[in-house]
Write an enzyme that holds these catalytic residues in place. Structure first.
Site, PDB file in Angstrom:
ATOM      1  N   GLU A  44      24.553   1.526  37.690  1.00 50.85           N
ATOM      2  CA  GLU A  44      24.013   1.656  36.627  1.00 50.85           C
ATOM      3  C   GLU A  44      23.819   3.262  36.577  1.00 50.85           C
ATOM      4  O   GLU A  44      22.973   3.734  36.195  1.00 50.85           O
ATOM      5  CB  GLU A  44      22.462   1.314  36.311  1.00 50.85           C
ATOM      6  CG  GLU A  44      23.375  -0.409  36.425  1.00 50.85           C
ATOM      7  CD  GLU A  44      21.547  -1.297  35.752  1.00 50.85           C
ATOM      8  OE1 GLU A  44      20.792  -0.509  35.306  1.00 50.85           O
ATOM      9  OE2 GLU A  44      21.802  -2.264  35.812  1.00 50.85           O
ATOM     10  N   ASP A  73      22.891   6.592  36.114  1.00 51.95           N
ATOM     11  CA  ASP A  73      22.898   8.221  35.256  1.00 51.95           C
ATOM     12  C   ASP A  73      21.746   8.824  35.592  1.00 51.95           C
ATOM     13  O   ASP A  73      21.354   8.487  36.651  1.00 51.95           O
ATOM     14  CB  ASP A  73      22.574   7.633  34.128  1.00 51.95           C
ATOM     15  CG  ASP A  73      21.290   6.615  33.368  1.00 51.95           C
ATOM     16  OD1 ASP A  73      20.402   6.423  34.281  1.00 51.95           O
ATOM     17  OD2 ASP A  73      21.952   6.190  32.297  1.00 51.95           O
ATOM     18  N   ASN A  81      20.482  -6.312  42.772  1.00 50.43           N
ATOM     19  CA  ASN A  81      20.723  -5.038  42.185  1.00 50.43           C
ATOM     20  C   ASN A  81      19.352  -4.293  41.896  1.00 50.43           C
ATOM     21  O   ASN A  81      18.301  -5.765  41.330  1.00 50.43           O
ATOM     22  CB  ASN A  81      22.081  -5.309  40.748  1.00 50.43           C
ATOM     23  CG  ASN A  81      22.007  -4.412  39.981  1.00 50.43           C
ATOM     24  OD1 ASN A  81      22.904  -3.377  40.144  1.00 50.43           O
ATOM     25  ND2 ASN A  81      21.835  -3.986  38.262  1.00 50.43           N
ATOM     26  N   HIS A  94      19.408   5.116  39.279  1.00 51.59           N
ATOM     27  CA  HIS A  94      19.105   6.041  37.829  1.00 51.59           C
ATOM     28  C   HIS A  94      18.527   7.169  38.271  1.00 51.59           C
ATOM     29  O   HIS A  94      17.287   6.512  38.929  1.00 51.59           O
ATOM     30  CB  HIS A  94      18.468   4.853  36.943  1.00 51.59           C
ATOM     31  CG  HIS A  94      19.047   3.930  36.230  1.00 51.59           C
ATOM     32  ND1 HIS A  94      19.648   3.940  34.893  1.00 51.59           N
ATOM     33  CD2 HIS A  94      19.223   2.881  36.495  1.00 51.59           C
ATOM     34  CE1 HIS A  94      20.296   2.992  34.756  1.00 51.59           C
ATOM     35  NE2 HIS A  94      19.774   2.201  34.672  1.00 51.59           N
ATOM     36  N   GLU A 122      16.529  -6.445  40.242  1.00 48.38           N
ATOM     37  CA  GLU A 122      14.595  -5.515  40.419  1.00 48.38           C
ATOM     38  C   GLU A 122      14.209  -6.487  40.870  1.00 48.38           C
ATOM     39  O   GLU A 122      13.193  -6.809  40.231  1.00 48.38           O
ATOM     40  CB  GLU A 122      14.371  -5.286  38.894  1.00 48.38           C
ATOM     41  CG  GLU A 122      15.342  -4.472  38.268  1.00 48.38           C
ATOM     42  CD  GLU A 122      15.111  -3.315  37.224  1.00 48.38           C
ATOM     43  OE1 GLU A 122      14.487  -3.916  36.325  1.00 48.38           O
ATOM     44  OE2 GLU A 122      16.351  -3.198  36.873  1.00 48.38           O
TER      45      GLU A 122
END
Ligand code: XIL
Length: 328
Positions: free
Chosen positions: A245, A247, A180, A216, A139
């Site tokens: 990741e 979701d 990432n 996400h 990030e």
């Protein structure tokens, strides 16, 4: 491309993913793994790779300066070895979940550089040979594509990113090293910034091997229609890609329309991954709503994972499985 075999109904995601070139993974909550046997059985049955949801973060591994707590992460490595799974290490340089001894003291830039170097050598060294891929830097960009204001950028300038990759590579030359981030699944200033950064780091010979798209998403924002185009340009740069990741949350309460939209989202990202050459893994950020981080952070949202709170598969699970099977 083969059609879905009739006998496929009794196999999980792991079996479905076999032979596609893309591993299926999950983040693992270590308390759940220890306390919840059906959860642990599902981690072993459904996934090729595991990512520690928290226990490799700096605040967790070095809560007091100089005193390491590797135990929980070592337990995950042990579990993975027993079940023939690869481990994604997460994460080495981040603005979040750093120990307070680090963020609250007034270290000089030279001290911070030495601390970051030591952290990376110690952690990557501790797990040397046992980590398939590291999220080295997490990030680092803002939404507009400028570098995020962090203790690292402030003290060390943009070169902290290249340094982190060089140190990680020295500490474990066999691990794949990733950048990432979230909100980089589609084309836009943030993913453009990663494209430019990776291109420039590779031109300088910095050992960056992959780009992780966290994935996400929330169905209320719409799904990223150009995700394939986006992944494709990184693939063309010669780096590996991974969804790291995934979701897909929704405003609660869930209903069948939202759950169907969610399934489409899980499928959309997986298809993008399967349609490029070097998308090596697709990881969900927790596989069951029972332990998902989403309701704690997005208070009106939830139901973000492919299994419900009773560990029963949702439509997203079937979509993932069928999408893998169609890719063989
Ligand atoms: C989250 C975990 O899921 C939570 O348990 C923790 O409280 C906060 O961090 N991006 C990342 C992950 O890279 O490390 C974050 O994980 C979710 C967002």
């Amino acid at each position: 491309m083969a059609s879905v075999p009739a006998s496929a109904g009794d196999t999980g995601l792991r079996a479905a993913a076999r032979g596609t070139g893309t591993k299926i993974g999950t983040a693992v909550d270590m308390s759940a793994l220890a306390a919840d046997a059906p959860y642990a059985a599902a981690v072993a049955r459904e996934f090729d790779t595991v990512t520690p949801e928290n226990v490799m973060k700096w605040a967790e591994v070095e809560p007091t300066q100089g005193t390491y707590n590797w135990g929980p992460a070592d337990d995950l490595i042990k579990f993975a070895r027993k079940n023939g799974q690869a481990v994604r290490g997460h994460t080495l340089v981040w603005h979040s979940q750093n120990p307070s001894w680090l963020t609250e003291a007034n270290f000089t830039p030279a001290q911070l550089k030495a601390l970051l170097r030591k952290h990376i050598f110690d952690e990557v060294g501790h797990f040397k040979g046992r980590i398939w891929a590291w999220d080295v830097a997490n990030e680092v960009f803002n939404e507009d594509g400028t570098l995020r204001d962090t203790i690292w950028l402030r003290a060390l300038g943009p070169s902290y990113i290249a340094d982190a990759f060089r140190w990680a590579h020295q500490a474990d030359p066999s691990a794949l090293l990733f950048l990432n981030d979230y909100n980089v699944d589609w084309l836009g200033p943030k993913s453009d910034a990663y494209y430019a950064l990776i291109k420039s780091l590779r031109a300088q010979g910095v050992p960056v091997h992959g780009f992780g798209l966290q994935g996400h998403l929330g169905i209320q924002y719409g799904l990223p229609g150009n995700v394939l185009e986006n992944v494709r340009r990184f693939d063309a740069l010669g780096v590996k890609t991974a969804f790291t990741e995934v979701d897909i949350r929704m405003i609660m309460p869930a209903d069948s329309t939202k759950v169907q939209a969610q399934a489409e989202g899980f499928g959309l990202l997986l298809r993008a991954c399967l349609l490029v050459r070097n998308c090596v893994s697709y990881t969900v950020w927790g596989f069951t709503d029972k332990y998902s981080w989403v309701p704690g952070v997005f208070p009106t949202e939830g139901s973000a994972t492919p299994f419900d709170e009773q560990l029963q598969p949702k439509p997203a699970y079937d979509t993932l499985r069928e999408t893998f099977l169609l890719a063989k």
